[in-house]
Design a protein around this motif. Structure first.
Motif, PDB file in Angstrom:
ATOM      1  N   UNK A  43      36.193  31.472  33.881  1.00  0.00           N
ATOM      2  CA  UNK A  43      36.995  31.696  35.090  1.00  0.00           C
ATOM      3  C   UNK A  43      37.501  33.129  35.190  1.00  0.00           C
ATOM      4  N   UNK A  44      37.101  33.986  34.233  1.00  0.00           N
ATOM      5  CA  UNK A  44      37.574  35.388  34.225  1.00  0.00           C
ATOM      6  C   UNK A  44      36.375  36.325  34.163  1.00  0.00           C
ATOM      7  N   UNK A  45      35.679  36.489  35.295  1.00  0.00           N
ATOM      8  CA  UNK A  45      34.467  37.321  35.274  1.00  0.00           C
ATOM      9  C   UNK A  45      34.750  38.805  35.072  1.00  0.00           C
ATOM     10  N   UNK A  46      35.994  39.228  35.334  1.00  0.00           N
ATOM     11  CA  UNK A  46      36.344  40.647  35.142  1.00  0.00           C
ATOM     12  C   UNK A  46      37.039  40.764  33.797  1.00  0.00           C
ATOM     13  N   UNK A  47      36.275  41.062  32.751  1.00  0.00           N
ATOM     14  CA  UNK A  47      36.833  41.068  31.391  1.00  0.00           C
ATOM     15  C   UNK A  47      35.990  41.912  30.451  1.00  0.00           C
ATOM     16  N   UNK A  48      36.644  42.474  29.438  1.00  0.00           N
ATOM     17  CA  UNK A  48      35.922  43.086  28.329  1.00  0.00           C
ATOM     18  C   UNK A  48      36.091  42.238  27.075  1.00  0.00           C
ATOM     19  N   UNK A  49      36.647  41.018  27.253  1.00  0.00           N
ATOM     20  CA  UNK A  49      36.840  40.048  26.172  1.00  0.00           C
ATOM     21  C   UNK A  49      37.795  40.527  25.083  1.00  0.00           C
ATOM     22  N   UNK A  50      38.553  41.574  25.380  1.00  0.00           N
ATOM     23  CA  UNK A  50      39.470  42.084  24.355  1.00  0.00           C
ATOM     24  C   UNK A  50      40.781  42.576  24.946  1.00  0.00           C
ATOM     25  N   UNK A  51      40.695  43.339  26.044  1.00  0.00           N
ATOM     26  CA  UNK A  51      41.903  43.966  26.585  1.00  0.00           C
ATOM     27  C   UNK A  51      42.336  43.371  27.926  1.00  0.00           C
ATOM     28  N   UNK A  52      41.406  42.856  28.676  1.00  0.00           N
ATOM     29  CA  UNK A  52      41.751  42.264  29.967  1.00  0.00           C
ATOM     30  C   UNK A  52      40.766  41.140  30.284  1.00  0.00           C
ATOM     31  N   UNK A  53      41.267  40.175  31.015  1.00  0.00           N
ATOM     32  CA  UNK A  53      40.434  39.050  31.474  1.00  0.00           C
ATOM     33  C   UNK A  53      41.086  38.544  32.745  1.00  0.00           C
ATOM     34  N   UNK A  54      40.470  38.855  33.873  1.00  0.00           N
ATOM     35  CA  UNK A  54      41.070  38.559  35.168  1.00  0.00           C
ATOM     36  C   UNK A  54      40.199  37.605  35.991  1.00  0.00           C
ATOM     37  N   UNK A  55      40.864  36.822  36.787  1.00  0.00           N
ATOM     38  CA  UNK A  55      40.190  35.915  37.712  1.00  0.00           C
ATOM     39  C   UNK A  55      39.690  36.716  38.917  1.00  0.00           C
ATOM     40  N   UNK A  56      38.768  36.118  39.675  1.00  0.00           N
ATOM     41  CA  UNK A  56      38.301  36.760  40.893  1.00  0.00           C
ATOM     42  C   UNK A  56      37.818  35.714  41.885  1.00  0.00           C
ATOM     43  N   UNK A  57      38.237  35.884  43.129  1.00  0.00           N
ATOM     44  CA  UNK A  57      37.665  35.090  44.220  1.00  0.00           C
ATOM     45  C   UNK A  57      36.796  36.005  45.047  1.00  0.00           C
TER      46      UNK A  57
END
Length: 449
Positions: A219-233
């Motif tokens: 559910x978090x396609x905007x992520x580097x798997x370490x510092x950020x993981x954000x949702x997107x519609x």
């Protein structure tokens, strides 16, 4: 003359050949309202003996529309109805409800209402399953419904993201649905993709930690798997979205807690479950925790994901609910029964996850008629009201006591010692006490604080 006759015949042959090979296909596109694909749509009618499974199957376009292609088009008029996943549309009911019979020219307005394609009609036709009119227009907005696990309402759920400068208090507030879900409504829907995170009572969800722990970043396609993981519609996504605060997966199932009362029991027994999950082995199912007061608690963590058929087993003896139901005429707790050979309990996944039952019967433990125990001899107690201990004021030795609720239910967890009783385990309220001494019954009442 013969030459011109042969030329005429040749021209006529070429004309009909041209007509035959130029005959177009018939294409019927059916829309199923609220459907996004995955169903089976068929035709039925007199050509297929009105068999709902007899007609051709439409191609699924994956967007809620389904296309029939007749190549070449029929050479005769075609009477028909649509069939969705085996269910034939009822256009009599639809026409009666909407007063729109425009798509059913073959009808008596009471018993039948059938569609018809005429060979004079266009070769491309559109219709809607179950109705003559178009599907109801959908609201042109975006709704996001957020579930907060273990929450029943009363919180504040917000959105944050680059549109609101990542301010946890800057984004829109969801409507509290009062059941642990919260709904955001954008009307109209955003015209650009929206990156965001959820904020619960001022706490922004940490989807990096959630993804790292669960391995689920779906559910978090905007992520580097370490510092950020954000949702997107995305503007190409559905206009109705569901998510769960702090996780990509659904909320875990709650525990199932079953508390069984054994009438006249003060603890020390073994209470089990048996049923098809355990091969109806009386010693095969889980053992309840002994609460020491005649009640025993089973805990399933998480709750079963399927309905559970079962019976109770007390010290190796499986309850006989056929005999119990026959004697009491109460079968309310045994929905799986033939009233003669078997009568089994059942918990459904749609039912509450915390409930109580009584071994060997559907009703509560027996109560008594307090009027039959009424005595003119009054026993004095002190202190009264009390929270822990009540002592007897009596010149005679008290031999035994019984404590009852106001409704007459016997409280089996009260025992006497040294002319006093311990009432710590009683719930707050008023109780009756009957004491036996020298062949007499002495009566008293007390209040537990």
């Amino acid at each position: 003359m013969k030459f011109f006759y042969n030329l005429f015949l040749s021209s006529l042959f070429l004309f009909f050949t041209f007509i035959t090979f130029s005959q177009s296909d018939l294409v019927i596109t059916t829309e199923v309202c609220g459907n996004s694909g995955g169903s089976e749509v068929r035709l039925t009618g007199p050509w297929w003996g009105w068999d709902p499974a007899g007609g051709p199957v439409a191609a699924d376009n994956g967007d809620g529309t389904y296309t029939f292609t007749f190549s070449p088009a029929p050479t005769d008029n075609m009477e028909y109805l649509l069939v969705l996943d085996g269910v034939q549309e009822d256009l009599v009911a639809a026409g009666t409800a909407s007063d729109d019979w425009s798509c059913t020219p073959i009808t008596d307005y009471a018993n039948y209402a059938n569609r018809q394609w005429l060979i004079s009609d266009p070769s491309e036709v559109s219709n809607v399953y179950g109705q003559c009119g178009p599907c109801a227009s959908q609201p042109q907005g975006l709704t996001i419904t957020t579930e907060v696990c273990g929450n029943t309402g009363g919180s504040e759920v917000r959105l944050t993201g680059p549109w609101w400068g990542w301010d946890p208090a800057g984004g829109p507030v969801a409507v509290d649905n009062g059941d642990g879900t919260y709904t955001f409504t954008f009307s109209p829907a955003p015209t650009d993709n929206m990156e965001y995170l959820l904020v619960l009572d001022g706490v922004q969800e940490d989807m990096v930690a959630a993804g790292t722990e669960s391995g689920d970043w779906s559910c978090t396609p905007i992520t580097d798997n370490a510092n950020y993981a954000n949702r997107q519609w995305l503007t190409t996504d559905a206009a109705s979205v569901s998510n769960v605060y702090g996780r990509c997966s659904p909320c875990p199932l709650p525990d199932l807690v079953i508390t069984t009362e054994v009438c006249g029991n003060l603890g020390g027994s073994e209470v089990r479950l048996t049923g098809p999950w355990w091969g109806w082995d009386p010693a095969g199912g889980p053992v309840a925790a002994d609460n020491g007061d005649g009640t025993y608690t089973f805990t399933f963590s998480p709750a079963p994901s399927d309905n559970m058929e079962y019976l109770l087993v007390l010290d190796g003896v499986q309850e006989d609910m056929v005999a119990a139901g026959t004697a009491s005429e109460d079968w309310s707790c045994t929905p799986i029964t033939d009233y003669a050979n078997y009568a089994n309990r059942q918990w459904l996944t749609s039912e509450p996850a915390t409930f109580s039952n009584v071994y060997g019967q559907c009703g509560p433990c027996s109560t008594v008629n307090l009027d039959e125990l009424t005595s003119n001899s009054i026993l004095k107690l002190y202190p009264n009201p009390a929270t822990e201990i009540i002592k007897f004021i009596s010149s005679d030795q008290i031999e035994s006591i019984q404590v009852f609720t106001l409704s007459g239910k016997i409280m089996n967890n009260i025992t006497m010692s040294n002319q006093m009783i311990n009432i710590q385990d009683l719930e707050t309220g008023m109780y009756y006490l009957f004491a036996h001494t020298n062949g007499q019954i002495l009566r008293a009442s007390f209040v537990k604080l």
